[in-house]
Design a protein around this motif. Structure first.
Motif, PDB file in Angstrom:
ATOM      1  N   SER A  39      -4.170  83.053 -47.934  1.00  0.00           N
ATOM      2  CA  SER A  39      -2.853  82.858 -47.322  1.00  0.00           C
ATOM      3  C   SER A  39      -2.026  84.146 -47.395  1.00  0.00           C
ATOM      4  O   SER A  39      -1.389  84.550 -46.415  1.00  0.00           O
ATOM      5  CB  SER A  39      -2.128  81.712 -48.029  1.00  0.00           C
ATOM      6  N   GLU A  40      -2.058  84.810 -48.545  1.00  0.00           N
ATOM      7  CA  GLU A  40      -1.347  86.079 -48.700  1.00  0.00           C
ATOM      8  C   GLU A  40      -1.922  87.147 -47.768  1.00  0.00           C
ATOM      9  O   GLU A  40      -1.173  87.930 -47.175  1.00  0.00           O
ATOM     10  CB  GLU A  40      -1.410  86.548 -50.156  1.00  0.00           C
ATOM     11  N   LEU A  41      -3.244  87.161 -47.641  1.00  0.00           N
ATOM     12  CA  LEU A  41      -3.888  88.133 -46.754  1.00  0.00           C
ATOM     13  C   LEU A  41      -3.471  87.900 -45.304  1.00  0.00           C
ATOM     14  O   LEU A  41      -3.132  88.851 -44.592  1.00  0.00           O
ATOM     15  CB  LEU A  41      -5.410  88.035 -46.891  1.00  0.00           C
ATOM     16  N   MET A  42      -3.471  86.661 -44.864  1.00  0.00           N
ATOM     17  CA  MET A  42      -3.093  86.366 -43.478  1.00  0.00           C
ATOM     18  C   MET A  42      -1.621  86.730 -43.229  1.00  0.00           C
ATOM     19  O   MET A  42      -1.283  87.283 -42.181  1.00  0.00           O
ATOM     20  CB  MET A  42      -3.352  84.893 -43.154  1.00  0.00           C
ATOM     21  N   ALA A  43      -0.752  86.447 -44.186  1.00  0.00           N
ATOM     22  CA  ALA A  43       0.662  86.808 -44.046  1.00  0.00           C
ATOM     23  C   ALA A  43       0.810  88.329 -43.970  1.00  0.00           C
ATOM     24  O   ALA A  43       1.594  88.856 -43.164  1.00  0.00           O
ATOM     25  CB  ALA A  43       1.474  86.248 -45.209  1.00  0.00           C
ATOM     26  N   ALA A  44       0.048  89.039 -44.793  1.00  0.00           N
ATOM     27  CA  ALA A  44       0.111  90.502 -44.777  1.00  0.00           C
ATOM     28  C   ALA A  44      -0.409  91.058 -43.452  1.00  0.00           C
ATOM     29  O   ALA A  44       0.155  92.014 -42.912  1.00  0.00           O
ATOM     30  CB  ALA A  44      -0.681  91.075 -45.952  1.00  0.00           C
ATOM     31  N   ARG A  45      -1.452  90.456 -42.913  1.00  0.00           N
ATOM     32  CA  ARG A  45      -1.972  90.911 -41.610  1.00  0.00           C
ATOM     33  C   ARG A  45      -0.964  90.655 -40.497  1.00  0.00           C
ATOM     34  O   ARG A  45      -0.818  91.475 -39.592  1.00  0.00           O
ATOM     35  CB  ARG A  45      -3.307  90.235 -41.311  1.00  0.00           C
ATOM     36  N   ARG A  46      -0.264  89.520 -40.562  1.00  0.00           N
ATOM     37  CA  ARG A  46       0.799  89.260 -39.580  1.00  0.00           C
ATOM     38  C   ARG A  46       1.909  90.295 -39.713  1.00  0.00           C
ATOM     39  O   ARG A  46       2.468  90.769 -38.718  1.00  0.00           O
ATOM     40  CB  ARG A  46       1.352  87.845 -39.733  1.00  0.00           C
ATOM     41  N   ALA A  47       2.208  90.679 -40.956  1.00  0.00           N
ATOM     42  CA  ALA A  47       3.238  91.696 -41.186  1.00  0.00           C
ATOM     43  C   ALA A  47       2.797  93.052 -40.643  1.00  0.00           C
ATOM     44  O   ALA A  47       3.618  93.803 -40.105  1.00  0.00           O
ATOM     45  CB  ALA A  47       3.561  91.789 -42.679  1.00  0.00           C
ATOM     46  N   VAL A  48       1.520  93.361 -40.767  1.00  0.00           N
ATOM     47  CA  VAL A  48       1.002  94.607 -40.176  1.00  0.00           C
ATOM     48  C   VAL A  48       1.217  94.580 -38.667  1.00  0.00           C
ATOM     49  O   VAL A  48       1.719  95.539 -38.071  1.00  0.00           O
ATOM     50  CB  VAL A  48      -0.496  94.815 -40.514  1.00  0.00           C
ATOM     51  N   ARG A  49       0.838  93.474 -38.044  1.00  0.00           N
ATOM     52  CA  ARG A  49       0.992  93.354 -36.593  1.00  0.00           C
ATOM     53  C   ARG A  49       2.459  93.502 -36.181  1.00  0.00           C
ATOM     54  O   ARG A  49       2.777  94.225 -35.221  1.00  0.00           O
ATOM     55  CB  ARG A  49       0.429  92.024 -36.117  1.00  0.00           C
ATOM     56  N   ALA A  50       3.351  92.861 -36.906  1.00  0.00           N
ATOM     57  CA  ALA A  50       4.780  92.942 -36.581  1.00  0.00           C
ATOM     58  C   ALA A  50       5.301  94.365 -36.772  1.00  0.00           C
ATOM     59  O   ALA A  50       6.088  94.861 -35.952  1.00  0.00           O
ATOM     60  CB  ALA A  50       5.571  91.961 -37.443  1.00  0.00           C
ATOM     61  N   ALA A  51       4.878  95.016 -37.837  1.00  0.00           N
ATOM     62  CA  ALA A  51       5.334  96.386 -38.088  1.00  0.00           C
ATOM     63  C   ALA A  51       4.823  97.338 -37.020  1.00  0.00           C
ATOM     64  O   ALA A  51       5.551  98.240 -36.588  1.00  0.00           O
ATOM     65  CB  ALA A  51       4.874  96.847 -39.475  1.00  0.00           C
ATOM     66  N   LEU A  52       3.591  97.141 -36.586  1.00  0.00           N
ATOM     67  CA  LEU A  52       3.057  97.979 -35.508  1.00  0.00           C
ATOM     68  C   LEU A  52       3.840  97.751 -34.215  1.00  0.00           C
ATOM     69  O   LEU A  52       4.185  98.713 -33.526  1.00  0.00           O
ATOM     70  CB  LEU A  52       1.570  97.679 -35.284  1.00  0.00           C
ATOM     71  N   ALA A  53       4.115  96.489 -33.913  1.00  0.00           N
ATOM     72  CA  ALA A  53       4.863  96.168 -32.698  1.00  0.00           C
ATOM     73  C   ALA A  53       6.275  96.741 -32.751  1.00  0.00           C
ATOM     74  O   ALA A  53       6.804  97.214 -31.739  1.00  0.00           O
ATOM     75  CB  ALA A  53       4.924  94.657 -32.495  1.00  0.00           C
ATOM     76  N   GLY A  54       6.879  96.715 -33.933  1.00  0.00           N
ATOM     77  CA  GLY A  54       8.232  97.228 -34.098  1.00  0.00           C
ATOM     78  C   GLY A  54       8.297  98.709 -34.410  1.00  0.00           C
ATOM     79  O   GLY A  54       9.373  99.268 -34.602  1.00  0.00           O
ATOM     80  N   LYS A  55       7.134  99.346 -34.500  1.00  0.00           N
ATOM     81  CA  LYS A  55       7.050 100.776 -34.818  1.00  0.00           C
ATOM     82  C   LYS A  55       7.833 101.123 -36.079  1.00  0.00           C
ATOM     83  O   LYS A  55       8.515 102.133 -36.165  1.00  0.00           O
ATOM     84  CB  LYS A  55       7.507 101.615 -33.636  1.00  0.00           C
ATOM     85  N   ASP A  56       7.684 100.246 -37.085  1.00  0.00           N
ATOM     86  CA  ASP A  56       8.391 100.397 -38.350  1.00  0.00           C
ATOM     87  C   ASP A  56       7.409 100.927 -39.389  1.00  0.00           C
ATOM     88  O   ASP A  56       6.634 100.169 -39.986  1.00  0.00           O
ATOM     89  CB  ASP A  56       8.967  99.046 -38.767  1.00  0.00           C
ATOM     90  N   GLU A  57       7.432 102.212 -39.641  1.00  0.00           N
ATOM     91  CA  GLU A  57       6.475 102.854 -40.554  1.00  0.00           C
ATOM     92  C   GLU A  57       6.631 102.387 -42.000  1.00  0.00           C
ATOM     93  O   GLU A  57       5.646 102.241 -42.716  1.00  0.00           O
ATOM     94  CB  GLU A  57       6.599 104.378 -40.475  1.00  0.00           C
ATOM     95  N   VAL A  58       7.846 102.144 -42.428  1.00  0.00           N
ATOM     96  CA  VAL A  58       8.073 101.680 -43.803  1.00  0.00           C
ATOM     97  C   VAL A  58       7.478 100.286 -43.982  1.00  0.00           C
ATOM     98  O   VAL A  58       6.758 100.022 -44.956  1.00  0.00           O
ATOM     99  CB  VAL A  58       9.580 101.699 -44.149  1.00  0.00           C
ATOM    100  N   ALA A  59       7.758  99.398 -43.037  1.00  0.00           N
ATOM    101  CA  ALA A  59       7.210  98.042 -43.107  1.00  0.00           C
ATOM    102  C   ALA A  59       5.689  98.063 -42.978  1.00  0.00           C
ATOM    103  O   ALA A  59       4.989  97.281 -43.644  1.00  0.00           O
ATOM    104  CB  ALA A  59       7.829  97.165 -42.021  1.00  0.00           C
ATOM    105  N   LEU A  60       5.173  98.956 -42.152  1.00  0.00           N
ATOM    106  CA  LEU A  60       3.727  99.066 -41.978  1.00  0.00           C
ATOM    107  C   LEU A  60       3.040  99.474 -43.278  1.00  0.00           C
ATOM    108  O   LEU A  60       2.021  98.894 -43.673  1.00  0.00           O
ATOM    109  CB  LEU A  60       3.396 100.061 -40.860  1.00  0.00           C
ATOM    110  N   LYS A  61       3.622 100.437 -43.959  1.00  0.00           N
ATOM    111  CA  LYS A  61       3.044 100.883 -45.233  1.00  0.00           C
ATOM    112  C   LYS A  61       3.043  99.741 -46.243  1.00  0.00           C
ATOM    113  O   LYS A  61       2.051  99.511 -46.943  1.00  0.00           O
ATOM    114  CB  LYS A  61       3.829 102.084 -45.762  1.00  0.00           C
TER     115      LYS A  61
END
Length: 111
Positions: A39-61
């Motif tokens: 569950s944590e992994l899937m949430a983190a992968r969703r966060a990666v996708r959102a950070a990439l879409a938002g071009k947010d480097e801090v959130a992506l890291k």
């Protein structure tokens, strides 16, 4: 037609996708722990996708770090979970490992 699930090595340490070995989760994990980490992994992968879409480097890291923490917890990264001293072949091409003969004997549409 593609197989519904990738082949798993006879020792249960790896699954094969496009000829490459990927480490399986530690089978000793309790079902509750495994479910929580997945569950944590899937949430983190969703966060990666959102950070990439938002071009947010801090959130992506931060999101990529969370993916790493979950995968280490599952045993898919970090120290190996087996104790017999066998090497870690994670991410290696199966044809270049001790699993080559096993893989060569599988039906061609798998892995």
């Amino acid at each position: 037609m593609a197989s519904s699930s990738p082949p798993v090595t006879p020792d249960g340490r790896y699954f094969v996708v496009r000829g490459r070995l990927w480490r399986c989760a530690d089978p000793r994990l309790s079902s509750e722990t495994r479910a929580r980490l997945v569950s944590e992994l899937m949430a983190a992968r969703r966060a990666v996708r959102a950070a990439l879409a938002g071009k947010d480097e801090v959130a992506l890291k931060a999101a990529r770090a969370a993916v790493d923490v979950a995968k280490i917890g599952l045993g898919e990264r970090g120290p190996v979970w087996w104790e017999d001293g066998a090497p870690d072949d994670n991410r290696r091409m199966v044809k270049n490992t001790a699993y080559a003969d096993w893989f060569a004997g599988l039906p061609k549409e798998t892995g």
